[in-house]
Design a protein around this motif. Structure first.
Motif, PDB file in Angstrom:
ATOM      1  N   SER A   1     -10.347   9.923   5.533  1.00  0.00           N
ATOM      2  CA  SER A   1      -9.803   8.909   6.431  1.00  0.00           C
ATOM      3  C   SER A   1      -8.939   7.941   5.635  1.00  0.00           C
ATOM      4  CB  SER A   1     -10.970   8.178   7.102  1.00  0.00           C
ATOM      5  OG  SER A   1     -10.461   7.177   7.932  1.00  0.00           O
ATOM      6  N   GLY A   2      -7.734   7.678   6.127  1.00  0.00           N
ATOM      7  CA  GLY A   2      -6.822   6.786   5.420  1.00  0.00           C
ATOM      8  C   GLY A   2      -5.936   7.484   4.405  1.00  0.00           C
ATOM      9  N   ALA A   3      -6.069   8.812   4.290  1.00  0.00           N
ATOM     10  CA  ALA A   3      -5.279   9.549   3.299  1.00  0.00           C
ATOM     11  C   ALA A   3      -3.787   9.582   3.645  1.00  0.00           C
ATOM     12  CB  ALA A   3      -5.813  10.976   3.165  1.00  0.00           C
ATOM     13  N   GLY A   4      -3.473   9.377   4.919  1.00  0.00           N
ATOM     14  CA  GLY A   4      -2.059   9.391   5.300  1.00  0.00           C
ATOM     15  C   GLY A   4      -1.667  10.559   6.186  1.00  0.00           C
ATOM     16  N   LYS A   5      -2.644  11.210   6.778  1.00  0.00           N
ATOM     17  CA  LYS A   5      -2.369  12.402   7.597  1.00  0.00           C
ATOM     18  C   LYS A   5      -1.545  12.056   8.841  1.00  0.00           C
ATOM     19  CE  LYS A   5      -6.802  13.170   8.079  1.00  0.00           C
ATOM     20  NZ  LYS A   5      -7.291  11.961   7.371  1.00  0.00           N
ATOM     21  N   THR A   6      -1.982  11.014   9.546  1.00  0.00           N
ATOM     22  CA  THR A   6      -1.240  10.616  10.747  1.00  0.00           C
ATOM     23  C   THR A   6       0.159  10.136  10.374  1.00  0.00           C
ATOM     24  OG1 THR A   6      -3.268  10.061  11.926  1.00  0.00           O
ATOM     25  CG2 THR A   6      -1.256   9.022  12.726  1.00  0.00           C
ATOM     26  N   THR A   7       0.252   9.395   9.277  1.00  0.00           N
ATOM     27  CA  THR A   7       1.560   8.929   8.807  1.00  0.00           C
ATOM     28  C   THR A   7       2.495  10.118   8.546  1.00  0.00           C
ATOM     29  OG1 THR A   7       0.443   7.048   7.788  1.00  0.00           O
ATOM     30  CG2 THR A   7       2.669   7.522   7.025  1.00  0.00           C
TER      31      THR A   7
ATOM     32  N   HIS B   1     -10.684  16.803  11.130  1.00  0.00           N
ATOM     33  CA  HIS B   1     -11.773  16.560  10.199  1.00  0.00           C
ATOM     34  C   HIS B   1     -12.807  17.661  10.283  1.00  0.00           C
ATOM     35  CE1 HIS B   1     -10.603  12.163  10.212  1.00  0.00           C
ATOM     36  NE2 HIS B   1     -10.637  12.509   8.941  1.00  0.00           N
TER      37      HIS B   1
ATOM     38  N   GLU C   1       0.829  -1.201   0.000  1.00  0.00           N
ATOM     39  CA  GLU C   1       0.000   0.000   0.000  1.00  0.00           C
ATOM     40  C   GLU C   1       0.869   1.259   0.000  1.00  0.00           C
ATOM     41  OE1 GLU C   1      -2.515   0.237   3.441  1.00  0.00           O
ATOM     42  OE2 GLU C   1      -3.442   2.105   2.770  1.00  0.00           O
TER      43      GLU C   1
END
Ligand SMILES: Nc1ncnc2c1ncn2[C@@H]1O[C@H](COP(=O)(O)OP(=O)(O)OP(=O)(O)O)[C@@H](O)[C@H]1O
Ligand SMILES: [Mg+2]
Length: 241
Positions: free
Chosen positions: A40-46, A197, A18
């Motif tokens: 959600s899941g876009a990679g912000k936390t990453t 968000h 991924e």
């Protein structure tokens, strides 16, 4: 030349098959508050974890305050040496320390003598005084979040990363911490990168907004600029959910 704020150049990160970040370029100017929006899941936390030094990218560079702190997988300044504060839910609290010890530790690092009054003031402000003897695993989600906030305030870092810091809070707390964020925003010596968000927060708290979509920053600008000329339907959707 890199800026004195936070800068990412060509950051690439995948988890197995991924591919999450596909060459992220982003500049947060010194003293600026920049919000990052994305589904959600876009990679912000990453993205925040890479800036904090908690994740390693395959490619790309991260600069904080003009200093390179990450270069691909080869160079990685440890999180503690980055002078970057972060508020991630559940993350980064010191499991073996009580609430008050978190702050005492930070004040000791800053060589502040007799910090007890300051510790009490901060803990009272964040509604944690009566929980001061507890360790993180004994706190509720919102209390943990407030402890992370309290610690970041005590650290007086010049760079702050916030991962949805106002979620999980009741409305009065939310209002209080939003005001605290506005005070930080007004201080031009603190650079803040903010993931949320909540479009209302974005509009109130940030100077500029960046949209992360399909592994890249597809648009950056003020709230009004993005609203006036969104480059992609997702931008509009994120601003007006
Ligand atoms: N340690 C990991 N191992 C495998 N996959 C991961 C890991 N961390 C994140 N991912 C995947 O990477 C993608 C981005 O995750 P990330 O947490 O950065 O998203 P996000 O934008 O913060 O989402 P949200 O808004 O839901 O918090 C997700 O698809 C997630 O499943
Ligand atoms: Mg996240």
């Amino acid at each position: 030349m890199s800026s004195e704020g936070i800068e990412l150049r060509g950051v690439v990160k995948s988890f197995g098959e991924e591919s999450v970040l596909r060459g992220v370029n982003l500049s947060v100017r010194k003293g600026e508050t920049l919000a990052v929006l994305g589904v959600s899941g876009a990679g912000k936390t990453t993205l925040l974890r890479i800036i904090a030094g908690l994740d390693v990218p395959e490619e790309g560079e991260v600069f904080v305050g003009g200093r390179v702190v990450t270069r691909g997988p080869d160079l990685l300044v440890p999180p503690r040496e980055r002078q970057v504060g972060f508020i991630f839910q559940n993350l980064g609290l010191w499991q073996h320390m009580s609430v008050e010890e978190h702050l005492r530790f930070v004040f000791n690092l800053r060589r502040i003598k007799d910090p007890e009054d300051k510790i009490r003031e901060i803990l009272e402000f964040f509604g944690l005084w009566k929980h001061r003897k507890k360790r993180p695993h004994q706190l509720s989600g919102g209390e943990k979040q407030r402890l992370a906030f309290a610690r970041a305030m005590a650290q007086q870092v010049k760079f702050l990363l916030l991962d949805e810091p106002l979620s999980n809070l009741d409305l009065p707390r939310k209002k209080q911490l939003r005001e605290e964020l506005l005070r930080i925003k007004a201080r031009r010596d603190v650079t803040l990168l903010y993931v949320t968000h909540d479009p209302l927060d974005v509009r109130i708290i940030s100077h500029r907004v960046a949209v992360l979509h399909q592994g890249r920053i597809i648009q950056e600008g003020t709230w009004e600029e993005l609203l006036r000329s969104p480059v992609h339907p997702i931008v509009e959707e994120l601003l007006n959910p």
